[in-house]
Design a protein around this motif. Structure first.
Motif, mmCIF file in Angstrom:
data_model
loop_
_atom_site.group_PDB
_atom_site.id
_atom_site.type_symbol
_atom_site.label_atom_id
_atom_site.label_comp_id
_atom_site.label_asym_id
_atom_site.label_seq_id
_atom_site.Cartn_x
_atom_site.Cartn_y
_atom_site.Cartn_z
ATOM 1 N N SER A 59 3.532 0.291 2.875
ATOM 2 C CA SER A 59 3.326 -0.737 3.897
ATOM 3 C C SER A 59 2.985 -2.065 3.239
ATOM 4 C CB SER A 59 2.212 -0.315 4.864
ATOM 5 O OG SER A 59 0.985 -0.140 4.168
ATOM 6 N N ALA B 59 5.356 6.429 1.898
ATOM 7 C CA ALA B 59 5.243 5.356 2.889
ATOM 8 C C ALA B 59 4.624 4.135 2.210
ATOM 9 C CB ALA B 59 4.399 5.806 4.075
ATOM 10 N N GLU C 155 0.857 -1.189 0.000
ATOM 11 C CA GLU C 155 0.000 0.000 0.000
ATOM 12 C C GLU C 155 0.893 1.238 0.000
ATOM 13 O OE1 GLU C 155 -3.824 0.605 2.378
ATOM 14 O OE2 GLU C 155 -2.423 1.956 3.369
ATOM 15 N N ARG D 253 1.460 -5.816 4.511
ATOM 16 C CA ARG D 253 0.834 -6.475 5.668
ATOM 17 C C ARG D 253 0.832 -7.975 5.494
ATOM 18 N NH1 ARG D 253 -2.092 -2.204 8.307
ATOM 19 N NH2 ARG D 253 -2.032 -0.342 7.002
ATOM 20 N N GLY E 46 6.009 -2.680 11.444
ATOM 21 C CA GLY E 46 4.806 -1.888 11.659
ATOM 22 C C GLY E 46 4.158 -2.069 13.010
ATOM 23 N N THR F 112 5.246 -4.728 7.664
ATOM 24 C CA THR F 112 6.382 -3.810 7.619
ATOM 25 C C THR F 112 6.010 -2.532 6.880
ATOM 26 O OG1 THR F 112 7.185 -4.885 5.601
ATOM 27 C CG2 THR F 112 8.086 -5.676 7.685
ATOM 28 N N GLU F 113 6.867 -1.521 7.015
ATOM 29 C CA GLU F 113 6.644 -0.262 6.308
ATOM 30 C C GLU F 113 7.988 0.315 5.869
ATOM 31 O OE1 GLU F 113 4.489 4.095 7.026
ATOM 32 O OE2 GLU F 113 3.723 2.285 7.997
ATOM 33 N N ILE G 153 9.754 3.856 4.405
ATOM 34 C CA ILE G 153 9.547 5.295 4.264
ATOM 35 C C ILE G 153 10.714 5.878 3.479
ATOM 36 C CG2 ILE G 153 9.422 7.490 5.518
ATOM 37 C CD1 ILE G 153 8.100 5.902 7.796
ATOM 38 N N HIS H 161 10.208 5.618 15.887
ATOM 39 C CA HIS H 161 9.779 4.213 15.792
ATOM 40 C C HIS H 161 10.130 3.546 17.112
ATOM 41 C CE1 HIS H 161 10.424 -0.123 14.521
ATOM 42 N NE2 HIS H 161 9.119 0.092 14.373
ATOM 43 N N HIS I 100 0.549 -1.248 12.935
ATOM 44 C CA HIS I 100 -0.162 -2.169 12.050
ATOM 45 C C HIS I 100 0.686 -3.420 11.839
ATOM 46 C CE1 HIS I 100 2.626 -1.022 8.820
ATOM 47 N NE2 HIS I 100 2.425 0.237 9.182
#
Length: 206
Positions: A204, A202, A132, A206, A184, A153-154, A156, A167, A150
């Motif tokens: 992400s 960003a 996403e 999931r 996340g 992972t994310e 940036i 973080h 969430h």
């Protein structure tokens, strides 16, 4: 040249393969022609390599006949490529999202009313494992700094501006070109906006 036969049926391979062309035949035709010409081979030269007739090569490349697995393997061996390369592009009905510059769906999140803009750049329907990507723009140095948590992972990537991003218990001073990959599940989000406007991507998973 002696006509080749299919070991399972005893029928002539070339005779058994004549039929109505469909989508798969067109894909194979295009891939065969592309690989043959890329290697500088004529249809006659490929025929000699594979034991097929020149006429059969022409039929396959014009998508006017269907190939048996035996013939596909001969073609792949003659071109020194994996047999799967001849099917590349056959399974093309896959979901994709294209987003023009400045477009994308705006989403309302904590901080949206305080100069924080979240623009989702694309989604894939029905995929729980899809990435996403969100373009975040911060234009107001307010004291509203939403933190997010969430699964997954994310990633940036800073595009412009400068900020301190948190973080968990850690803080990172980020500017254009900097990136951060994080878990996340740990609380994360901007802590201090140092140089506005700030824009970052960003992504992400999931």
């Amino acid at each position: 040249m002696t006509n080749q036969t299919d070991g399972e049926t005893g029928m002539s391979v070339e005779a058994a393969e004549d039929g109505v062309a469909g989508k798969l035949e067109r894909v194979i035709a295009g891939q065969l022609r592309r690989y043959r010409t890329a290697q500088g081979l004529s249809a006659a030269e490929l025929a000699a390599r594979t034991g097929l007739s020149k006429a059969m090569i022409s039929k396959i490349e014009s998508a006017s006949t269907s190939c048996s697995l035996t013939t596909l393997q001969r073609l792949a061996d003659g071109l020194k490529i994996p047999v799967t390369a001849l099917f590349r592009g056959a399974d093309t009905d896959r979901d994709a999202t294209f987003t023009k510059n400045g477009q994308g769906s705006l989403t309302v999140r904590s901080g949206t009313q305080h100069g924080h803009e979240y623009r989702v750049l694309g989604t894939l329907k029905g995929r729980t494992d899809a990435l996403e990507p969100t373009l975040v723009t911060l234009t107001d140095a307010s004291d509203v700094f939403p933190l997010f948590q969430h699964p997954g992972t994310e990633f940036i990537y800073m595009l412009s501006g400068r900020m301190i991003y948190g973080h968990g218990a850690y803080e990172y001073t980020m500017e254009a070109g900097d990136s951060l990959l994080l878990d996340g599940e740990g609380p994360h989000g901007p802590l201090e906006l140092l140089d506005l406007p700030i824009r970052f991507l960003a992504i992400s998973a999931r």
